[in-house]
Each structure stands twice: as structure tokens, then as C-alpha cells.
Write a protein that holds these residues in place. Structure first.
Motif, PDB file in Angstrom:
ATOM      1  N   GLY A  34      35.916  -8.592   9.755  1.00 34.62           N
ATOM      2  CA  GLY A  34      35.753  -9.989   9.388  1.00 34.62           C
ATOM      3  C   GLY A  34      34.785 -10.232   8.253  1.00 34.62           C
ATOM      4  O   GLY A  34      34.433 -11.379   7.979  1.00 34.62           O
ATOM      5  N   THR A  36      34.647 -10.943   5.234  1.00 30.28           N
ATOM      6  CA  THR A  36      35.380 -11.397   4.055  1.00 30.28           C
ATOM      7  C   THR A  36      34.505 -12.350   3.251  1.00 30.28           C
ATOM      8  O   THR A  36      33.432 -12.749   3.683  1.00 30.28           O
ATOM      9  CB  THR A  36      36.661 -12.133   4.477  1.00 30.28           C
ATOM     10  OG1 THR A  36      36.280 -13.192   5.369  1.00 30.28           O
ATOM     11  CG2 THR A  36      37.607 -11.201   5.197  1.00 30.28           C
ATOM     12  N   ARG A  42      24.393 -12.534   9.819  1.00 27.63           N
ATOM     13  CA  ARG A  42      22.984 -12.638  10.207  1.00 27.63           C
ATOM     14  C   ARG A  42      22.518 -11.264  10.651  1.00 27.63           C
ATOM     15  O   ARG A  42      23.132 -10.624  11.495  1.00 27.63           O
ATOM     16  CB  ARG A  42      22.816 -13.637  11.353  1.00 27.63           C
ATOM     17  CG  ARG A  42      21.369 -13.840  11.786  1.00 27.63           C
ATOM     18  CD  ARG A  42      21.326 -14.579  13.104  1.00 27.63           C
ATOM     19  NE  ARG A  42      21.783 -15.956  12.930  1.00 27.63           N
ATOM     20  CZ  ARG A  42      20.979 -16.990  12.651  1.00 27.63           C
ATOM     21  NH1 ARG A  42      19.689 -16.786  12.524  1.00 27.63           N
ATOM     22  NH2 ARG A  42      21.471 -18.190  12.509  1.00 27.63           N
ATOM     23  N   LEU A  44      20.439  -8.868  12.790  1.00 28.38           N
ATOM     24  CA  LEU A  44      19.771  -9.014  14.078  1.00 28.38           C
ATOM     25  C   LEU A  44      18.883  -7.836  14.464  1.00 28.38           C
ATOM     26  O   LEU A  44      17.828  -8.014  15.041  1.00 28.38           O
ATOM     27  CB  LEU A  44      20.812  -9.238  15.189  1.00 28.38           C
ATOM     28  CG  LEU A  44      21.516 -10.590  15.193  1.00 28.38           C
ATOM     29  CD1 LEU A  44      22.487 -10.681  16.363  1.00 28.38           C
ATOM     30  CD2 LEU A  44      20.517 -11.718  15.275  1.00 28.38           C
ATOM     31  N   LEU A  56      25.339  -9.805  12.802  1.00 25.23           N
ATOM     32  CA  LEU A  56      26.246 -10.672  13.539  1.00 25.23           C
ATOM     33  C   LEU A  56      27.333 -11.113  12.573  1.00 25.23           C
ATOM     34  O   LEU A  56      27.070 -11.821  11.599  1.00 25.23           O
ATOM     35  CB  LEU A  56      25.474 -11.888  14.065  1.00 25.23           C
ATOM     36  CG  LEU A  56      26.258 -12.821  14.985  1.00 25.23           C
ATOM     37  CD1 LEU A  56      26.508 -12.136  16.321  1.00 25.23           C
ATOM     38  CD2 LEU A  56      25.502 -14.119  15.196  1.00 25.23           C
ATOM     39  N   ARG A  58      30.981 -12.932  12.582  1.00 27.71           N
ATOM     40  CA  ARG A  58      32.016 -13.662  13.323  1.00 27.71           C
ATOM     41  C   ARG A  58      31.894 -13.467  14.835  1.00 27.71           C
ATOM     42  O   ARG A  58      32.866 -13.263  15.534  1.00 27.71           O
ATOM     43  CB  ARG A  58      33.418 -13.251  12.865  1.00 27.71           C
ATOM     44  CG  ARG A  58      33.641 -13.535  11.396  1.00 27.71           C
ATOM     45  CD  ARG A  58      35.104 -13.494  11.017  1.00 27.71           C
ATOM     46  NE  ARG A  58      35.275 -13.537   9.587  1.00 27.71           N
ATOM     47  CZ  ARG A  58      35.457 -14.647   8.881  1.00 27.71           C
ATOM     48  NH1 ARG A  58      35.473 -15.816   9.506  1.00 27.71           N
ATOM     49  NH2 ARG A  58      35.610 -14.595   7.561  1.00 27.71           N
ATOM     50  N   GLY A  59      30.684 -13.527  15.323  1.00 30.06           N
ATOM     51  CA  GLY A  59      30.468 -13.482  16.762  1.00 30.06           C
ATOM     52  C   GLY A  59      30.296 -12.090  17.344  1.00 30.06           C
ATOM     53  O   GLY A  59      29.996 -11.942  18.522  1.00 30.06           O
ATOM     54  N   ALA A  60      30.496 -11.057  16.538  1.00 33.75           N
ATOM     55  CA  ALA A  60      30.347  -9.695  17.065  1.00 33.75           C
ATOM     56  C   ALA A  60      29.189  -8.989  16.365  1.00 33.75           C
ATOM     57  O   ALA A  60      28.870  -9.264  15.216  1.00 33.75           O
ATOM     58  CB  ALA A  60      31.636  -8.911  16.861  1.00 33.75           C
ATOM     59  N   LEU A  61      28.575  -8.049  17.087  1.00 32.67           N
ATOM     60  CA  LEU A  61      27.439  -7.306  16.536  1.00 32.67           C
ATOM     61  C   LEU A  61      27.970  -6.011  15.929  1.00 32.67           C
ATOM     62  O   LEU A  61      28.535  -5.177  16.628  1.00 32.67           O
ATOM     63  CB  LEU A  61      26.459  -7.009  17.667  1.00 32.67           C
ATOM     64  CG  LEU A  61      25.037  -6.611  17.298  1.00 32.67           C
ATOM     65  CD1 LEU A  61      24.391  -7.650  16.434  1.00 32.67           C
ATOM     66  CD2 LEU A  61      24.224  -6.376  18.552  1.00 32.67           C
ATOM     67  N   VAL A  62      27.794  -5.867  14.626  1.00 37.96           N
ATOM     68  CA  VAL A  62      28.344  -4.688  13.944  1.00 37.96           C
ATOM     69  C   VAL A  62      27.219  -3.944  13.233  1.00 37.96           C
ATOM     70  O   VAL A  62      26.428  -4.549  12.514  1.00 37.96           O
ATOM     71  CB  VAL A  62      29.407  -5.119  12.897  1.00 37.96           C
ATOM     72  CG1 VAL A  62      29.956  -3.913  12.177  1.00 37.96           C
ATOM     73  CG2 VAL A  62      30.523  -5.883  13.582  1.00 37.96           C
ATOM     74  N   GLU A  83      28.362 -25.133  12.227  1.00 42.16           N
ATOM     75  CA  GLU A  83      28.663 -26.397  12.912  1.00 42.16           C
ATOM     76  C   GLU A  83      29.275 -26.071  14.267  1.00 42.16           C
ATOM     77  O   GLU A  83      29.484 -24.944  14.616  1.00 42.16           O
ATOM     78  CB  GLU A  83      29.682 -27.242  12.115  1.00 42.16           C
ATOM     79  CG  GLU A  83      29.273 -27.483  10.687  1.00 42.16           C
ATOM     80  CD  GLU A  83      30.044 -26.587   9.734  1.00 42.16           C
ATOM     81  OE1 GLU A  83      31.246 -26.818   9.536  1.00 42.16           O
ATOM     82  OE2 GLU A  83      29.453 -25.639   9.210  1.00 42.16           O
ATOM     83  N   GLY A  84      29.557 -27.111  14.991  1.00 42.26           N
ATOM     84  CA  GLY A  84      30.252 -26.876  16.261  1.00 42.26           C
ATOM     85  C   GLY A  84      29.305 -26.682  17.418  1.00 42.26           C
ATOM     86  O   GLY A  84      29.700 -26.420  18.534  1.00 42.26           O
ATOM     87  N   ARG A  85      28.028 -26.825  17.153  1.00 43.60           N
ATOM     88  CA  ARG A  85      27.065 -26.624  18.240  1.00 43.60           C
ATOM     89  C   ARG A  85      26.733 -27.973  18.860  1.00 43.60           C
ATOM     90  O   ARG A  85      26.394 -28.914  18.174  1.00 43.60           O
ATOM     91  CB  ARG A  85      25.793 -25.990  17.630  1.00 43.60           C
ATOM     92  CG  ARG A  85      24.745 -25.656  18.627  1.00 43.60           C
ATOM     93  CD  ARG A  85      24.908 -24.246  19.191  1.00 43.60           C
ATOM     94  NE  ARG A  85      25.241 -23.242  18.211  1.00 43.60           N
ATOM     95  CZ  ARG A  85      24.357 -22.560  17.506  1.00 43.60           C
ATOM     96  NH1 ARG A  85      23.072 -22.832  17.632  1.00 43.60           N
ATOM     97  NH2 ARG A  85      24.722 -21.633  16.669  1.00 43.60           N
ATOM     98  N   THR A  86      26.840 -28.083  20.179  1.00 42.62           N
ATOM     99  CA  THR A  86      26.509 -29.375  20.809  1.00 42.62           C
ATOM    100  C   THR A  86      25.060 -29.389  21.254  1.00 42.62           C
ATOM    101  O   THR A  86      24.530 -28.402  21.715  1.00 42.62           O
ATOM    102  CB  THR A  86      27.399 -29.620  22.032  1.00 42.62           C
ATOM    103  OG1 THR A  86      28.046 -28.409  22.410  1.00 42.62           O
ATOM    104  CG2 THR A  86      28.471 -30.635  21.675  1.00 42.62           C
TER     105      THR A  86
END
Lengths: 86, 636
Positions: A34, A36, A42, A44, A56, A58-62, A83-86
Motif C-alpha cells: 500500500g 503508493t 507513520r 512507529l 504504519l 494503511r493500518g498495518a505495521l510494516v 479524518e474519520g475519527r469520532t
């Protein structure tokens, strides 16, 4: 736009992918994971020998080796997080 | 692919997914087949298939290799893509990790380009809930145009709905996604070029991002933060490697301490059955010359091996599987990659090394997770520097007999564990050394790039692992004991009791090898034992002990002091013990491992090297230790 290598991102810092200069199978692998253009990255973790870091993506630790991270160009985000965080 | 024609299924369903999404759990839950599930990337390198029945129809489920994409630039991707394109299954289930949907959608979208009947199995929903990830599955289904079924495979939730949707889609026509830019690339035969498909993948990820923005909500602490503190500790500059060592020490200590009492019990039990066995066979009017080898040769070695090997294995393996299931092992590879880089090898070798702890043959086969052929060979050839479970009992016994004072309480077990850890570290050190040498000589080349996913920590399924591991290992040890140890015992009895020219064949062999062996701090019998132990490492010590006793029979093992006495009576000193341990650590691979090397490399040349490298290392080190010690004792 000021770009830098991914390897300069220290644990906690975030960047956005500008371009991939890696070639060959590593390029494919990173794309598949991912990494791209425009993807948020980020840093970590850092390995004990400082030769490998985990990011980090796309949600996975690489984990990516330093010398491979040098071939990934990123730029720093001006604004805040996803975005998308409530 | 293989097989399923035998079962004549009504429908064929392919199972696809990224590594680490619980695909194997879904597979096992649907088919009831017992497949080992591990929590690190690339573990499922072979495909498997199973059958399940739903609404009186037989469904064949093909478990394709875990892969991140279908664009074929590796064998796994080619297998998966080829299967979907050529075999045209009635349905494809793409298993996705609900906590990491964006990345997982890449594979789903690619699959939808080449197959019209796709079902999305959104797995690990319990993890998602725990991490505050909420997915609107109805909106997702609308957006994608395919059925979306939330599941928690390890709790068996959502599976019936999954079977229902698969059934429905098999019978229908399905929807064909408008083919995107990836379609042409996916249609090509063979591997695709290195850079083609960049723009296509970028587009797919853009689409994945949009889909996730619409359907996924996060609540509370971001999902990646859970486990981050643990990770920072486990990979920290000052805490990472010490933690690894302490964990190893702890696992070994539990193994040694826990196995002590059961081993004694088992050996007492099994040896007590000897008399009745003898009587039974005599009652059947079997001639004495037949009974003796069977009871005192075959059965005794079998009893020893089971008593000595089963308890440690029954403890070590479940502990190891727990760590594996937890997701700790990729962190080990992460920590050690630096060392492997310096040896021009791959960090994944840390994982194959860990596999080698269980069994070197498994470690060798596991080297498939290493992409670069050069680095894979290095990992294969150095795998047996890590002592397998078969060698543990030998090492532990020798340590206990010659280096530890004390009876088997917690402290002496701890000291034994400490010594064993040091031995293992020596083996690991030799792995690095040989990897470096190989990469500078026979297998030189540029260090390849290495990237690996660190899966999130998942609570291990403790009960399931304990039961499965215990059963697995018990059967394995018993199987090995019967197929290898028993015949070896028979052969040994014959060698020890068949005389030629005044002495047994065994003593001839031992006398022949003795001068040579002495150069390396061992004696003829020890070397003979290693040679005869070629089929399996666990029989080396019983063979040596049996050979020392002139009639070639084994007295009861239960008393380790008696065993020690036998060895001391036959000239063993601490130096002998040290050299024997060193040679046990570094000598030719067992027959199963050698066969695996042959199978994995496909070449006799590398198999021969796989034989020679540890042997030469062992002989060299033993030579240095033995003669260095002798030299020093002369001077002092």
C-alpha cells in the motif's frame, strides 16, 4: 514541496509518500503493502541496531530496512491526522 | 492443482486473503481439517483443500497461499492468480482483516477484476470491536456490489451466513466488476515485469481509501496504539535483545524443570514392562536369540527415547506455539535483522532458525519464506546449527551430569537452562559466522531488500494450542520412536552381540574410530554413536551408553547418577562432555533434514555442502577445544 527520504522519519513522526525510487521486487512488495503515492506513513518502531524501522502503512505495521527506506521519498504533512475519527 | 476430483464435489470454492487475516482459521472452521495456524507472514506457503457440506451439497474449499496481490511476481501470486483464472472456481471467498481493511481491499478489488463470483469474508470482527473499528457492512456491500459477511472465525461466528452466501453466489451468475487497468496485467501468462502495474495499483488503493472513508469508523484510541507500548519494549534499544534472551531462558527452564519428574515416571513405567514383555514372548515359544534383540535392543531404546524425549517436547512445543500464536516471532526477526544484514543474509532467517528449534527438517522447509534464492540457501545450509528437539535431551543430560551439581530442584534446573541457553547462543553465533562466510564465498551477492509485516498481537488460543500441541507431539515422538529408535536399537544390539574374530562388530568399529575421535576430545564409541544416530539425533546418547556396557544392553535410565557413573567409568571427563556437546550441536544433519535439503534445493551439490558445513564446523571447534584444553593443562 520539500521532500526527504523515509529513513529520516523518526519514531512518532509522520509523512506522505511522494515517490518510490526503489526498484525490482522490493518496489512491488512495497506497492502491494500500500505504499503508493499520497499514502500516509507513520514511523512507529526502531530496531535495537537502528538498521530497521517499522511504519504504519494503511493500518498495518510494516518493517523496512534503512537502506530501502532511503529510496522512498516523502514530504511532511502540513495538516493533522486522518479524518474519520469520532 | 491436485486431488478434489476424488471427492466429486458439487461446487468448488477458492479461499484467498492477505497473510495473517485468519484465513487458515476460516478454512479449518469450515472444513474441520486440522491445519496448523501460525501468526507470522508467509507461513502458509503451500495450498490445501478440504470439503464441507451445506444444504446437502458438497463444497470443495481450496486454500490458496496468503498473498498481498494477484499480480504475479512470485510463485505464490502466480499460483493464486492461475487458479482463479484457469480453474474458474464457482466462488471465491476473499478473507479480509476488519482491523486493516484498507490494505486488504487491494486484493479484493484485484480478485473482483478476474472473477465474477466473489464473497467478502470480513474476519477478526472481535479484534475490530476491541480496537474500536466499526464497519458498516451493508454500505460496504452496496459499494462493492458483492456480499459482505462479518465473521470471527476463531469463535466460529458468522460461518453459517458465509456458507449461505457462498451457496447463493455459486448458483447465480454474479456481478462482473468493470475491469480496471490491472486486468491486462493479470491476464498475462507467467511473471510480469518489475515496474508494470504501478499506476494500476495506485488507482486501486485510491479506490480502497475512498471505500474505507465511507464505511469505516474509528472510535477511541487508534487501533495501532494498542500493543505499541509492548512493541516499544520488545524492540527497544536496551530492552529488545535482553528480553529475547530472558524469554529463551525461561522457556528452556520450564522445559527442563517440568520434564524432570514426568521423565522419571515414564522411564520407571516403561522399564518395568520389560520383564513382563520378556515373559510374554517366552511364553509364545519364541527362541531366545529372537527375544533378546527385541526386548533388550529394540524395546529398551524405544523406552529410553520415549521417556527422555516426550516430556520436554510436550512442554517446549506448546510454549513455543503460544509465542508463535501471540505474534511475537516476527519481532524476533525485526530485532535480529541487523545482524543478518551484516552477514548479507535475510532477517527472515531468524524465523527459520526458530523453526529449527522444533525440528531442523521443518526449519529447512520453512526457508521457503525467504524470497531471494541466495539467502534461502544460506538459511538452509546453516539451519542445523540450532539444536532441534531431538538434541535437547542429549544436551540437557550431559549438562546435568557433568556441569551442574544438584538434584533437579528449581535452582539446578535453572542452571541447566542457563547452560543450555549458552549452548544455543553458541549455535546461533556459529549460524552468523557461517552465514557471513558463505555470503562472502560460495553464495556471494548483494544483500537483497527485506520488508516484513509485523502482525498485531492476538490473544493466543491457549486451550486449543495446549491440546493440539500435546497430541501432535505425543504422536510424533511415539511415531519416531517406533520407526527410528526401535530399529536402531535392534541394529545396535546385533552390532554389540554379533562377534567377529573375538570381539563384537561394535567394538571393532569403535576401536577403529578411537584414535581419530581422540583428536577431537571424544572416543570411538561416541563417534560411532553419532554415526549410527544419523537417522535421528535422539538415539545418540542411548547408543553410546548401550555400547559402553559390554553386553550392549542398557540399564535403567531413571537414575542419572548411575548413568554418569557408567560414562565416568568409561573415561568421560568434563572435556569429553564439552566436546560431545559441541559435536552434538554441530555435526551432520539427520537423515530427514538432509532429505529436506535435497528436496528444497533440488541439487546434490548443496545437499553435500549441507552435510559438510556443520560437520567441518563441529570437528574444527572440537579440535580447538580439546587440544587447547590439553595445551593449557600442560602449561599450567
Amino acid at each position: 514541496m520539500k521532500t526527504q527520504g523515509l529513513h529520516l522519519l523518526t519514531p512518532g513522526a509522520e509523512g506522505i509518500v511522494y515517490a518510490l525510487y526503489a526498484e525490482g521486487s522490493i518496489r512491488r512488495r512495497l506497492l502491494d503493502m500500500g505504499l503508493t503515492e499520497g499514502c500516509h506513513v507513520r514511523c512507529l518502531l526502531e530496531s535495537p541496531g537502528s538498521d530497521m524501522r517499522a511504519y504504519l502503512i494503511r493500518g498495518a505495521l510494516v518493517s523496512i530496512r534503512k537502506k530501502d527506506a532511503e529510496k522512498i521519498l516523502i514530504y511532511l504533512p502540513e495538516q493533522e491526522d486522518e479524518e474519520g475519527r469520532t | 492443482m491436485k486431488q478434489k476430483a476424488l471427492h466429486n464435489p458439487d461446487k468448488t470454492v477458492a479461499l484467498l486473503g492477505n497473510p495473517n487475516v485468519g484465513k487458515s482459521t476460516v478454512f479449518n472452521s469450515l472444513t474441520g481439517l486440522n491445519q496448523h495456524t501460525g501468526n507470522w507472514p508467509g507461513k502458509t506457503v503451500e495450498s490445501a483443500y478440504g470439503i464441507y457440506t451445506y444444504r446437502q451439497k458438497k463444497f470443495a474449499l481450496i486454500d490458496l497461499p496468503g498473498t498481498y496481490s494477484l499480480v504475479p511476481h512470485s510463485a505464490e501470486e502466480e499460483v493464486s492468480r492461475d487458479y482463479i483464472l484457469c480453474e474458474n472456481p464457482d466462488a471465491v471467498i476473499v478473507v479480509c482483516d476488519a482491523t486493516c481493511l484498507e490494505r486488504n481491499l487491494n486484493l479484493l478489488l484485484q480478485t473482483m477484476e478476474i472473477s465474477p463470483r466473489v464473497v467478502l469474508c470480513l474476519n477478526l470482527m472481535d479484534e475490530a470491536k476491541r480496537k474500536g473499528v466499526y464497519i458498516d457492512t451493508k454500505a460496504l456491500s452496496r459499494r462493492l456490489g458483492i456480499p459482505v459477511i462479518p465473521t470471527t472465525a476463531r469463535k466460529k461466528q458468522g460461518l453459517t451466513e458465509l456458507k449461505e452466501q457462498v451457496d447463493k453466489i455459486c448458483c447465480g451468475n454474479g456481478t462482473v466488476k468493470v475491469p480496471g487497468s490491472l486486468r491486462d496485467i493479470l491476464d498475462q501468462k507467467g511473471y510480469s515485469g518489475a515496474t508494470c502495474g504501478d499506476a494500476a495499483v495506485t488507482d486501486l488503493y485510491r479506490e480502497a481509501e475512498e471505500i474505507c472513508k465511507e464505511t469505516v469508523r474509528f472510535q477511541g484510541v487508534p487501533p495501532y496504539e494498542k500493543g505499541l507500548t509492548a512493541d516499544r519494549f520488545l524492540t527497544g534499544k536496551w530492552t529488545g535483545i535482553p528480553t529475547m534472551l530472558i524469554l529463551l531462558l525461561f522457556v528452556l527452564w520450564l522445559t527442563i524443570f517440568g520434564a524432570n519428574y514426568p521423565s522419571q515416571l515414564l522411564s520407571r513405567l516403561l522399564f518395568s514392562l520389560e520383564e513382563p514383555l520378556y515373559s510374554l514372548l517366552s511364553a509364545l515359544s519364541l527362541p531366545d536369540f529372537l527375544i533378546k534383540p527385541l526386548v533388550f535392543g529394540m524395546y529398551r531404546v524405544l523406552a529410553w527415547v520415549v521417556a527422555v524425549m516426550l516430556p520436554p517436547m510436550a512442554i517446549f512445543f506448546p510454549l513455543f506455539s503460544l509465542l508463535e500464536d501471540l505474534g511475537y516471532l516476527p519481532r524476533v526477526a525485526f530485532n535480529l535483522d541487523g545482524c543478518f544484514q551484516k552477514c548479507n543474509a535475510c532477517g527472515k532467517q531468524a524465523l527459520t532458525m526458530c523453526m529449527g528449534f522444533g525440528c531442523n527438517a521443518v526449519g529447512v522447509t520453512g526457508c521457503r519464506i525467504i524470497d531471494s534464492p541466495r539467502e534461502r540457501l544460506i538459511a538452509i545450509l546453516t539451519n542445523c546449527f540450532v539444536p532441534c528437539n531431538g538434541r535437547f535431551p542429549t544436551l540437557i543430560s550431559i549438562i546435568t551430569m557433568f556441569f551442574i551439581v544438584g538434584s533437579g530442584g528449581a535452582l539446578s534446573s535453572f542452571l541447566s537452562a542457563l547452560c543450555l541457553t549458552l549452548v544455543i547462543l553458541a549455535g546461533i553465533g556459529m549460524t552468523f559466522l557461517c552465514s557471513k562466510i558463505l555470503s562472502k564465498t560460495l553464495l556471494s551477492g548483494l544483500p537483497s531488500s527485506f520488508t516484513m509485516e509485523l502482525p498485531p498481537y492476538r490473544p493466543p488460543q491457549v486451550g486449543k494450542i495446549l491440546v493440539r500441541s500435546l497430541l501432535d507431539r505425543t504422536l510424533f515422538v511415539l511415531g519416531r520412536a517406533v520407526s527410528v529408535a526401535a530399529p536402531a536399537g535392534l541394529v545396535l544390539y546385533l552390532l554389540a552381540n554379533v562377534t567377529l574374530g573375538g570381539a563384537s562388530l561394535l567394538s571393532h568399529l569403535a576401536v577403529l574410530l578411537d584414535p581419530f575421535a581422540r583428536l577431537f576430545g571424544m572416543d570411538g564409541i561416541i563417534l560411532t554413536a553419532f554415526i549410527l544416530g544419523f537417522p535421528a539425533n535422539e538415539i545418540v546418547l542411548p547408543i553410546a551408553v548401550m555400547a559402553y556396557l559390554s553386553q550392549g544392553t542398557l540399564t535403567e535410565l531413571g537414575d542419572i547418577t548411575a548413568l554418569r557413573q557408567i560414562l565416568v567409568d568409561n573415561g568421560w571427563t568434563q572435556l569429553t562432555a564439552l566436546c560431545t556437546m559441541t559435536f552434538s550441536l554441530m555435526h551432520w544433519p539427520c537423515s530427514t533434514t538432509l532429505l529436506s535439503i535435497r528436496k528444497e534445493t533440488g541439487s546434490t551439490k548443496w545437499t553435500v555442502l549441507g552435510f559438510l558445513i556443520p560437520t567441518l564446523a563441529g570437528f574444527t571447534l572440537c579440535f580447538l577445544i580439546a587440544n587447547g584444553y590439553r595445551l593449557l593443562s600442560l602449561m599450567l
